[in-house]
Design a protein around this motif. Sequence first.
Motif, short mmCIF file in Angstrom:
data_model
loop_
_atom_site.label_atom_id
_atom_site.label_comp_id
_atom_site.label_asym_id
_atom_site.label_seq_id
_atom_site.Cartn_x
_atom_site.Cartn_y
_atom_site.Cartn_z
N VAL A 50 0.83 -1.21 0.00
CA VAL A 50 0.00 0.00 0.00
C VAL A 50 0.87 1.26 0.00
N GLY A 51 1.90 1.27 0.83
CA GLY A 51 2.77 2.45 0.93
C GLY A 51 3.51 2.77 -0.35
N LEU A 52 3.97 1.74 -1.04
CA LEU A 52 4.70 1.98 -2.29
C LEU A 52 3.79 2.24 -3.48
N HIS A 53 2.58 1.71 -3.45
CA HIS A 53 1.68 1.80 -4.61
C HIS A 53 1.30 3.22 -4.99
N LYS A 54 1.11 4.09 -4.00
CA LYS A 54 0.67 5.46 -4.29
C LYS A 54 1.60 6.17 -5.28
N GLU A 55 2.90 6.07 -5.07
CA GLU A 55 3.86 6.78 -5.91
C GLU A 55 4.45 5.91 -7.03
N GLN A 56 4.27 4.60 -6.94
CA GLN A 56 4.78 3.68 -7.96
C GLN A 56 3.66 2.71 -8.35
N PRO A 57 2.56 3.22 -8.92
CA PRO A 57 1.38 2.37 -9.18
C PRO A 57 1.59 1.29 -10.24
N ASN A 58 2.61 1.39 -11.02
CA ASN A 58 2.82 0.41 -12.09
C ASN A 58 3.62 -0.81 -11.66
N LEU A 59 4.08 -0.84 -10.41
CA LEU A 59 4.84 -2.00 -9.94
C LEU A 59 3.88 -3.13 -9.59
N SER A 60 4.19 -4.32 -10.05
CA SER A 60 3.35 -5.49 -9.77
C SER A 60 3.52 -5.91 -8.31
N THR A 61 2.57 -6.69 -7.84
CA THR A 61 2.64 -7.21 -6.47
C THR A 61 3.91 -8.01 -6.25
N SER A 62 4.28 -8.82 -7.23
CA SER A 62 5.49 -9.63 -7.08
C SER A 62 6.74 -8.74 -7.04
N LYS A 63 6.76 -7.66 -7.80
CA LYS A 63 7.88 -6.72 -7.77
C LYS A 63 7.95 -6.01 -6.41
N LEU A 64 6.79 -5.65 -5.87
CA LEU A 64 6.75 -4.99 -4.56
C LEU A 64 7.29 -5.92 -3.47
N GLU A 65 6.92 -7.19 -3.54
CA GLU A 65 7.42 -8.18 -2.58
C GLU A 65 8.93 -8.37 -2.74
N GLU A 66 9.38 -8.39 -3.98
CA GLU A 66 10.82 -8.52 -4.27
C GLU A 66 11.58 -7.32 -3.68
N LEU A 67 11.01 -6.12 -3.81
CA LEU A 67 11.63 -4.92 -3.26
C LEU A 67 11.71 -4.97 -1.74
N MET A 68 10.67 -5.50 -1.11
CA MET A 68 10.69 -5.62 0.35
C MET A 68 11.82 -6.56 0.79
N ASP A 69 11.92 -7.69 0.13
CA ASP A 69 12.99 -8.65 0.45
C ASP A 69 14.37 -8.01 0.25
N LYS A 70 14.54 -7.30 -0.86
CA LYS A 70 15.81 -6.66 -1.17
C LYS A 70 16.14 -5.58 -0.14
N PHE A 71 15.12 -4.79 0.24
CA PHE A 71 15.30 -3.74 1.24
C PHE A 71 15.83 -4.34 2.55
N ILE A 72 15.22 -5.44 2.98
CA ILE A 72 15.63 -6.10 4.22
C ILE A 72 17.03 -6.68 4.07
N GLU A 73 17.30 -7.33 2.93
CA GLU A 73 18.63 -7.90 2.67
C GLU A 73 19.72 -6.85 2.72
N GLU A 74 19.41 -5.64 2.25
CA GLU A 74 20.39 -4.55 2.22
C GLU A 74 20.52 -3.84 3.57
N GLY A 75 19.83 -4.35 4.59
CA GLY A 75 19.94 -3.75 5.92
C GLY A 75 18.90 -2.70 6.23
N GLY A 76 17.88 -2.59 5.38
CA GLY A 76 16.81 -1.62 5.64
C GLY A 76 16.01 -2.01 6.86
N ASP A 77 15.52 -1.03 7.57
CA ASP A 77 14.75 -1.26 8.79
C ASP A 77 13.26 -1.27 8.46
#
Length: 111
Positions: A50-77
């Motif tokens: 929901v948080g990412l969709h407002k400004e990046q509406p063209n990202l698929s659900t699978s891409k959003l999930e991939e970004l969350m995993d990557k964010f965590i892997e890179e040390g994101g809080d």
Amino acid sequence: MSRKMIIDIDGKDYILAIDRKEIVRGEKIGLNLSQLESSPLTQMSIFWNVGLHKEQPNLSTSKLEELMDKFIEEGGDIKEVISFLSEEYATFFQANLQNTKTLKKARLVEE
């Protein structure tokens, strides 16, 4: 006035923000903050979406999930992100509950 959070994932900036439309969208796909403790991974994933969709509406659900995993892997809080989104969610409702403007299209009539 809404705030935005900018996060870096793999060298690219992404903006997180929510508004009424995104809250409604989130509730339709299962967002329920009262379930954050009983199903934290599911609810955090939906809130992230929901948080990412407002400004990046063209990202698929699978891409959003991939970004969350990557964010965590890179040390994101992720807790910081969810905290920000929770505050924005609460602020949205507080702002609307405290609205003292005169109603222009409705009136209360007691008979």
